[in-house]
Design an enzyme around this catalytic site. Structure first.
Site, mmCIF file in Angstrom:
data_model
loop_
_atom_site.group_PDB
_atom_site.id
_atom_site.type_symbol
_atom_site.label_atom_id
_atom_site.label_comp_id
_atom_site.label_asym_id
_atom_site.label_seq_id
_atom_site.Cartn_x
_atom_site.Cartn_y
_atom_site.Cartn_z
ATOM 1 N N ASP A 1 -3.201 -2.576 0.515
ATOM 2 C CA ASP A 1 -2.305 -1.713 -0.241
ATOM 3 C C ASP A 1 -1.422 -2.641 -1.088
ATOM 4 O OD1 ASP A 1 -0.736 0.617 -0.933
ATOM 5 O OD2 ASP A 1 0.768 -0.122 0.472
ATOM 6 N N LEU A 2 -0.783 -2.100 -2.108
ATOM 7 C CA LEU A 2 0.029 -2.946 -2.990
ATOM 8 C C LEU A 2 1.525 -2.883 -2.647
ATOM 9 C CD1 LEU A 2 0.251 -4.691 -5.642
ATOM 10 C CD2 LEU A 2 0.623 -2.531 -6.830
ATOM 11 N N THR B 1 7.857 -3.837 -3.904
ATOM 12 C CA THR B 1 8.210 -2.828 -4.905
ATOM 13 C C THR B 1 8.667 -1.525 -4.264
ATOM 14 O OG1 THR B 1 5.876 -2.321 -4.937
ATOM 15 C CG2 THR B 1 6.735 -3.601 -6.796
ATOM 16 N N GLU C 1 -1.616 -1.938 5.423
ATOM 17 C CA GLU C 1 -0.848 -0.804 4.908
ATOM 18 C C GLU C 1 0.584 -0.790 5.440
ATOM 19 O OE1 GLU C 1 -0.226 1.843 3.281
ATOM 20 O OE2 GLU C 1 -2.090 2.154 2.198
ATOM 21 N N SER D 1 -4.739 1.018 -3.670
ATOM 22 C CA SER D 1 -3.365 1.480 -3.884
ATOM 23 C C SER D 1 -3.342 2.821 -4.599
ATOM 24 C CB SER D 1 -2.609 0.450 -4.743
ATOM 25 O OG SER D 1 -1.426 1.013 -5.263
ATOM 26 N N ALA D 2 -2.319 3.623 -4.326
ATOM 27 C CA ALA D 2 -2.151 4.896 -5.018
ATOM 28 C C ALA D 2 -1.501 4.709 -6.380
ATOM 29 C CB ALA D 2 -1.298 5.832 -4.167
ATOM 30 N N SER D 3 -1.015 3.505 -6.640
ATOM 31 C CA SER D 3 -0.219 3.290 -7.860
ATOM 32 C C SER D 3 -1.069 3.220 -9.118
ATOM 33 C CB SER D 3 0.574 1.994 -7.735
ATOM 34 O OG SER D 3 1.219 1.702 -8.956
ATOM 35 N N ASN E 1 0.253 1.778 -11.614
ATOM 36 C CA ASN E 1 0.814 0.567 -12.225
ATOM 37 C C ASN E 1 0.295 -0.706 -11.562
ATOM 38 O OD1 ASN E 1 2.738 1.984 -14.018
ATOM 39 N ND2 ASN E 1 3.737 2.589 -12.110
ATOM 40 N N GLY F 1 3.085 5.420 -0.188
ATOM 41 C CA GLY F 1 1.650 5.669 -0.229
ATOM 42 C C GLY F 1 1.282 6.989 -0.886
HETATM 43 C C1 G6P Z 1 2.301 3.669 -3.909
HETATM 44 C C2 G6P Z 1 3.742 3.747 -3.461
HETATM 45 C C3 G6P Z 1 4.317 5.109 -3.738
HETATM 46 C C4 G6P Z 1 4.077 5.510 -5.186
HETATM 47 C C5 G6P Z 1 2.591 5.507 -5.492
HETATM 48 C C6 G6P Z 1 2.293 5.830 -6.939
HETATM 49 O O1 G6P Z 1 1.516 4.330 -2.991
HETATM 50 O O2 G6P Z 1 3.870 3.457 -2.090
HETATM 51 O O3 G6P Z 1 5.694 5.067 -3.454
HETATM 52 O O4 G6P Z 1 4.604 6.789 -5.447
HETATM 53 O O5 G6P Z 1 2.080 4.209 -5.205
HETATM 54 O O6 G6P Z 1 2.738 4.762 -7.730
HETATM 55 P P1 G6P Z 1 2.911 4.795 -9.290
HETATM 56 O O7 G6P Z 1 3.179 3.359 -9.648
HETATM 57 O O8 G6P Z 1 1.625 5.281 -9.873
HETATM 58 O O9 G6P Z 1 4.031 5.709 -9.599
HETATM 59 MG MG MG Z 2 2.514 0.834 0.313
#
Ligand code: G6P
Ligand code: MG
Length: 217
Positions: free
Chosen positions: A8-9, A16, A168, A113-115, A117, A45
């Site tokens: 996970d990131l 972050t 994670e 990762s769910a991000s 970014n 997450g």
């Molecule tokens: C990760 C973080 C979350 C965040 C999600 C989406 O899982 O733990 O807190 O909401 O990513 O990230 P993003 O950068 O796309 O808003």
């Molecule tokens: Mg995380």
């Protein structure tokens, strides 16, 4: 011997999680909603859209679709302003040591990762080149605790799910790894991450010999 190592990131590789928290807290405040640390724990997450939905639910608020979109944009803008100032020093302790050890042992490594970014953040802290695959919020349709993100990562690494190991920091992420039939390693507090197969407070507690054991499992 090979295992797929999936990281996970946010809160695992880089610190972050605190920026997500600050940005969500400011956003909640702007629409008169109280936002606590415990609630933030539940957003780790969780995708951007789902996070805002939950905050609105907790605050008993319904808003127009337009406002929803604009609030999400604002949250990300503020988050990105924090990211812009990030340096390599915000890589969490001993993460490079573990990544380099895995590379030395020729183990395939993916981000999960769910991000949305993820790539710019990994570039910013000069870690992008350590990964064989990047699976992030742009590649998935089902958010953690759904295992989709990790299953796609396993595919990219050409590994069976049961031969993958996930690091994670979130409850949703640990659940996703468990549902994917992978080994889950929680990074954080024992009380929060008790569903994980192993729990460490950070990577400084993870010795190379433990990684070696995982590889040879
Ligand atoms: C990760 C973080 C979350 C965040 C999600 C989406 O899982 O733990 O807190 O909401 O990513 O990230 P993003 O950068 O796309 O808003
Ligand atoms: Mg995380």
């Amino acid at each position: 011997n090979k295992k797929g190592f999936i990281f996970d990131l946010d809160g695992v590789i880089v610190d972050t999680a605190k920026y997500h928290f600050l940005a969500w807290q400011n956003l909640a405040k702007s629409i008169d909603i109280d936002f606590t640390h415990e609630q933030n724990e539940q957003l780790k997450g969780v995708s951007r859209v789902k996070s805002l939905e939950k905050i609105l639910e907790w605050g008993n608020k319904t808003i127009s679709e337009e406002l929803f979109t604009s609030l999400m944009g604002k949250k990300n803008e503020e988050y990105l302003s924090f990211i812009a100032k990030m340096t390599d020093e915000e890589i969490l302790p001993d993460v490079p040591r573990v990544l380099d050890y895995l590379i030395e042992k020729a183990q395939p490594i993916s981000l999960g990762s769910a991000s949305k970014n993820a790539r710019p953040i990994l570039e910013k802290v000069h870690l992008l080149s350590k990964f064989n695959a990047i699976v992030d919020g742009n590649d998935v349709s089902k958010a953690k605790p759904n295992p989709e993100v990790f299953l796609i990562a396993a595919q990219h690494l050409n590994m069976k799910p049961e031969d993958c190991i996930v690091f994670e920091d979130s409850v949703a992420g640990v659940q996703a790894a468990n549902t994917a039939n992978m080994i889950s390693i929680g990074i954080g507090e024992k009380e929060v991450l008790h569903e994980a197969d192993y729990i460490f407070s950070d990577f400084t507690e993870i010795e190379n010999s433990f990684i070696e054991e995982l590889i040879n499992r």
